[in-house]
Design an enzyme around this catalytic site. Structure first.
Site, short mmCIF file in Angstrom:
data_model
loop_
_atom_site.label_atom_id
_atom_site.label_comp_id
_atom_site.label_asym_id
_atom_site.label_seq_id
_atom_site.Cartn_x
_atom_site.Cartn_y
_atom_site.Cartn_z
N TYR A 156 12.38 38.67 65.22
CA TYR A 156 11.14 37.87 65.11
C TYR A 156 11.41 36.43 65.56
O TYR A 156 10.55 35.74 66.09
CB TYR A 156 10.61 37.93 63.67
CG TYR A 156 9.15 37.54 63.54
CD1 TYR A 156 8.15 38.29 64.16
CD2 TYR A 156 8.77 36.42 62.81
CE1 TYR A 156 6.81 37.93 64.05
CE2 TYR A 156 7.44 36.05 62.68
CZ TYR A 156 6.46 36.81 63.31
OH TYR A 156 5.14 36.46 63.18
N LYS A 163 5.69 30.33 62.88
CA LYS A 163 4.82 30.66 61.74
C LYS A 163 5.07 29.71 60.57
O LYS A 163 4.15 29.38 59.82
CB LYS A 163 5.04 32.11 61.29
CG LYS A 163 4.48 33.15 62.27
CD LYS A 163 2.99 33.01 62.50
CE LYS A 163 2.39 34.19 63.23
NZ LYS A 163 1.02 33.92 63.70
P1 NAP Z 1 -3.25 40.57 69.39
O1 NAP Z 1 -4.36 41.54 69.28
O2 NAP Z 1 -2.36 40.69 70.59
O3 NAP Z 1 -3.83 39.12 69.27
C1 NAP Z 1 -3.11 37.97 69.67
C2 NAP Z 1 -4.11 37.10 70.35
O4 NAP Z 1 -3.55 35.84 70.76
C3 NAP Z 1 -4.62 37.77 71.61
O5 NAP Z 1 -6.02 37.75 71.60
C4 NAP Z 1 -4.04 36.89 72.68
O6 NAP Z 1 -4.76 36.91 73.86
C5 NAP Z 1 -4.12 35.57 72.00
N1 NAP Z 1 -3.44 34.54 72.78
C6 NAP Z 1 -2.15 34.49 73.17
N2 NAP Z 1 -1.95 33.39 73.92
C7 NAP Z 1 -3.14 32.73 73.98
C8 NAP Z 1 -3.59 31.55 74.60
N3 NAP Z 1 -2.77 30.76 75.31
N4 NAP Z 1 -4.90 31.19 74.47
C9 NAP Z 1 -5.75 31.96 73.76
N5 NAP Z 1 -5.39 33.10 73.15
C10 NAP Z 1 -4.10 33.47 73.27
O7 NAP Z 1 -2.27 40.66 68.13
P2 NAP Z 1 -2.52 40.45 66.57
O8 NAP Z 1 -1.36 41.11 65.93
O9 NAP Z 1 -3.89 40.80 66.20
O10 NAP Z 1 -2.31 38.88 66.41
C11 NAP Z 1 -3.26 38.01 65.79
C12 NAP Z 1 -2.55 37.07 64.84
O11 NAP Z 1 -2.09 37.84 63.71
C13 NAP Z 1 -1.32 36.38 65.41
O12 NAP Z 1 -1.25 35.07 64.93
C14 NAP Z 1 -0.19 37.20 64.83
O13 NAP Z 1 1.02 36.49 64.75
C15 NAP Z 1 -0.77 37.47 63.45
N6 NAP Z 1 -0.09 38.53 62.69
C16 NAP Z 1 0.07 39.75 63.24
C17 NAP Z 1 0.72 40.75 62.51
C18 NAP Z 1 0.93 42.12 63.11
O14 NAP Z 1 1.81 42.83 62.63
N7 NAP Z 1 0.17 42.53 64.10
C19 NAP Z 1 1.18 40.49 61.22
C20 NAP Z 1 0.99 39.21 60.68
C21 NAP Z 1 0.35 38.24 61.43
P3 NAP Z 1 -4.04 37.65 75.10
O15 NAP Z 1 -3.88 39.08 74.76
O16 NAP Z 1 -5.02 37.37 76.16
O17 NAP Z 1 -2.74 36.95 75.36
#
Ligand code: NAP
Length: 256
Positions: A156, A163
């Site tokens: 990670y 984070k």
């Molecule tokens: P996700 O569907 O891939 O979402 C991540 C988002 O960030 C995507 O929409 C991505 O867009 C966007 N992003 C990245 N770079 C960007 C930029 N420069 N400008 C605007 N948008 C941008 O994955 P997710 O897991 O749902 O992630 C959402 C949040 O939840 C993140 O903060 C992640 O760390 C957090 N989280 C996730 C988990 C998990 O296990 N999935 C657990 C805890 C927390 P693009 O695809 O266009 O790059």
């Protein structure tokens, strides 16, 4: 009547139907909110457009959170399209794939800066951009974090540091905006299979570890993050700010 009836919110971070941001958007729409959704670039526009079309009265706007001009344009679109904003949901994170494997010590200066810019600074920049429109009192901000901010998860790496910065930013923003009656909180979600998660090497091991050790003995779903976000955004959480709420089946309390 829904918990967010009559409210308008901005949701940043929908990439596809698996996105945690989409889980939040669906729950917020179900509870009566009107939403503005952003997409990062033209490549992803169609995806987000299709999803947005399934919601009632939603608005779509482009926004790459690393570009100040995009944030300014987003603020202008919001000022044109909505009277005011009741809430902002920030669900954005990114790190170079090569930074999400191997030794943390190998993190490059560029990789560090990029991960922190997209994943932590973007919350500060977005809050500042929408601040004139945020309801005072009553506005609410929710972001998404992971336990890797506090504890070590293999691979990670730089995202853990980003984070930690995001969680500290939640507290500082909560302190800035609290006197105006605006709340800022985070949800620390358990692992969920999404696009961003697939970039972390060995992510299936995270899922398995949580299933085996979390008190609830299962992985969580995006819909559960959505429902918790609705709670934090709603008047039911009006006394809560600067908080990191775990939606992780209780994993965070485990020792060995
Ligand atoms: P996700 O569907 O891939 O979402 C991540 C988002 O960030 C995507 O929409 C991505 O867009 C966007 N992003 C990245 N770079 C960007 C930029 N420069 N400008 C605007 N948008 C941008 O994955 P997710 O897991 O749902 O992630 C959402 C949040 O939840 C993140 O903060 C992640 O760390 C957090 N989280 C996730 C988990 C998990 O296990 N999935 C657990 C805890 C927390 P693009 O695809 O266009 O790059």
């Amino acid at each position: 009547m829904g918990l967010l009836e009559g409210q308008t919110g901005l949701v940043v971070g929908v990439a596809n139907k698996r996105s945690l941001a989409w889980g939040v958007a669906r729950a917020a729409a179900r509870e009566g909110a009107r939403l503005v959704l952003t997409y990062q670039n033209e490549r992803l526009r169609e995806n987000v457009e299709e999803l947005a079309a399934t919601l009632d009265r939603s608005v779509l706007a482009p926004c790459d959170v690393t570009r100040d001009e995009d944030l300014e344009a987003l603020a202008e679109t919001l000022a044109r399209e909505v009277e005011s904003l009741d809430f902002l949901v920030h669900a954005v994170a990114y790190a170079l794939r090569e930074e999400l494997e191997g030794a943390f010590m190998a993190t490059s200066r560029r990789g560090w800066a990029l991960a922190h810019d997209v994943s932590a600074y973007s919350l500060v920049a977005l809050v500042r951009a929408v601040h004139p429109l945020l309801k005072k009192p009553g506005g609410s901000v929710v972001t998404l974090t992971f336990e890797g901010a506090r504890r070590v998860f293999p691979n990670y790496n730089v995202m853990g540091a980003a984070k930690a910065s995001l969680e500290a930013s939640v507290r500082y923003l909560a302190s800035d905006l609290g006197p105006e009656g605006v709340r800022v909180n985070a949800i620390s979600a358990g692992p969920v299979r999404t696009l961003a998660a697939s970039g972390v090497r060995g992510f299936v091991g995270f899922l398995q570890g949580y299933r085996e050790r979390a008190p609830l003995r299962r992985n969580i779903e995006a819909a559960e993050v959505g429902d918790a976000a609705v709670f934090l955004l709603s008047p039911w959480a009006r006394g809560i700010t600067g908080e990191i709420l775990h939606v992780d089946g209780g994993y965070h309390l485990t020792g060995v």
